[in-house]
Design an enzyme around this catalytic site. Sequence first.
Site, PDB file in Angstrom:
ATOM      1  N   GLU A  78      -7.015  -5.113 -11.373  1.00 38.64           N
ATOM      2  CA  GLU A  78      -6.446  -6.392 -11.790  1.00 38.64           C
ATOM      3  C   GLU A  78      -7.436  -7.527 -11.538  1.00 38.64           C
ATOM      4  O   GLU A  78      -8.042  -7.612 -10.479  1.00 38.64           O
ATOM      5  CB  GLU A  78      -5.139  -6.681 -11.029  1.00 38.64           C
ATOM      6  CG  GLU A  78      -4.055  -5.645 -11.268  1.00 38.64           C
ATOM      7  CD  GLU A  78      -3.556  -5.594 -12.709  1.00 38.64           C
ATOM      8  OE1 GLU A  78      -3.861  -6.535 -13.478  1.00 38.64           O
ATOM      9  OE2 GLU A  78      -2.878  -4.601 -13.060  1.00 38.64           O
ATOM     10  N   CYS A 141       3.954  -6.560  -7.218  1.00 39.83           N
ATOM     11  CA  CYS A 141       2.504  -6.337  -7.133  1.00 39.83           C
ATOM     12  C   CYS A 141       1.738  -7.627  -7.363  1.00 39.83           C
ATOM     13  O   CYS A 141       0.821  -7.969  -6.615  1.00 39.83           O
ATOM     14  CB  CYS A 141       2.072  -5.261  -8.124  1.00 39.83           C
ATOM     15  SG  CYS A 141       2.606  -3.615  -7.609  1.00 39.83           S
ATOM     16  N   HIS A 165      -3.750  -1.080  -9.858  1.00 36.86           N
ATOM     17  CA  HIS A 165      -2.533  -0.363 -10.242  1.00 36.86           C
ATOM     18  C   HIS A 165      -2.885   1.096 -10.525  1.00 36.86           C
ATOM     19  O   HIS A 165      -3.961   1.388 -11.050  1.00 36.86           O
ATOM     20  CB  HIS A 165      -1.920  -0.980 -11.510  1.00 36.86           C
ATOM     21  CG  HIS A 165      -0.856  -1.994 -11.227  1.00 36.86           C
ATOM     22  ND1 HIS A 165      -0.916  -3.286 -11.687  1.00 36.86           N
ATOM     23  CD2 HIS A 165       0.328  -1.888 -10.548  1.00 36.86           C
ATOM     24  CE1 HIS A 165       0.178  -3.945 -11.298  1.00 36.86           C
ATOM     25  NE2 HIS A 165       0.943  -3.124 -10.609  1.00 36.86           N
TER      26      HIS A 165
HETATM   27  N1  PCA Z   1       4.544  -1.500  -8.307  1.00 32.58           N
HETATM   28  C1  PCA Z   1       5.345  -2.659  -8.596  1.00 32.58           C
HETATM   29  C2  PCA Z   1       5.805  -3.146  -7.256  1.00 32.58           C
HETATM   30  C3  PCA Z   1       5.533  -2.059  -6.295  1.00 32.58           C
HETATM   31  C4  PCA Z   1       4.654  -1.130  -7.005  1.00 32.58           C
HETATM   32  O1  PCA Z   1       4.110  -0.118  -6.523  1.00 32.58           O
HETATM   33  C5  PCA Z   1       4.605  -3.681  -9.444  1.00 32.58           C
HETATM   34  O2  PCA Z   1       3.721  -3.313 -10.225  1.00 32.58           O
HETATM   35  O3  PCA Z   1       4.923  -4.874  -9.360  1.00 32.58           O
END
Ligand code: PCA
Length: 214
Positions: A78, A141, A165
């Site tokens: 990200e 996240c 991610h």
């Molecule tokens: N993914 C979610 C919140 C916790 C996680 O592992 C997200 O992408 O916001």
Amino acid sequence: MKILITGFDPFGGETVNPAYEAVKLLPDTIAGAQIIKMEIPTVFSQCGPAVEAGIREHHPDVVLNIGQAGGRSCVTVERVAVNLAEAGIPDNAGEQPMDQPLQPDGPAAYFATIPVKAVVQNVRDHGLPCHLSYSAGTYVCNCVMYNVLHLAATKYPGLRAGFLHVPYADFQTAGKPNGTPSASLASIAKALEYAVEAVAASREEVREAMGTTH
Ligand code: PCA
């Protein structure tokens, strides 16, 4: 160098979160950097304080937060966190904010302070797919990424931070629709390891356009 790596706990009806499962598989040292692993709650109001407790305890040079992005096909790095909480589903404490700033006095967005393209490149150089992402969403996240970058900007000078991610682990998709992307936990962990390696080895940022058209 010391790197604090967090993974979220399971949310949204899943019984595992591949983020923390993959973090647990990482070695304790990567390219000479000490790796500290921590599970954090998928809760808007708790994730930032949980990471700050880890920062106070371990004094890391870098914080990397890892989360699940079901539907993405590979590990993504990200670049941007936005000052917005807008939850499509309740978090693990039942909180479901809408149109809320994460920090009322904070800037609209922060950029990751790790060399995001070098991270993508290093994963690819080891034969695994990896992409840059320009939105971490508006759920927990994005919340933790924004709040950790805000902490670094306001309270912990010198601290660098980034967010990755990960896709569903393959075993999570057994009952999901045909075509739901996933990867093995082992390959997710390997991609994370190469990602961390680029940070631990203080790689220079790559000068190559990786932008998207949409
Ligand atoms: N993914 C979610 C919140 C916790 C996680 O592992 C997200 O992408 O916001």
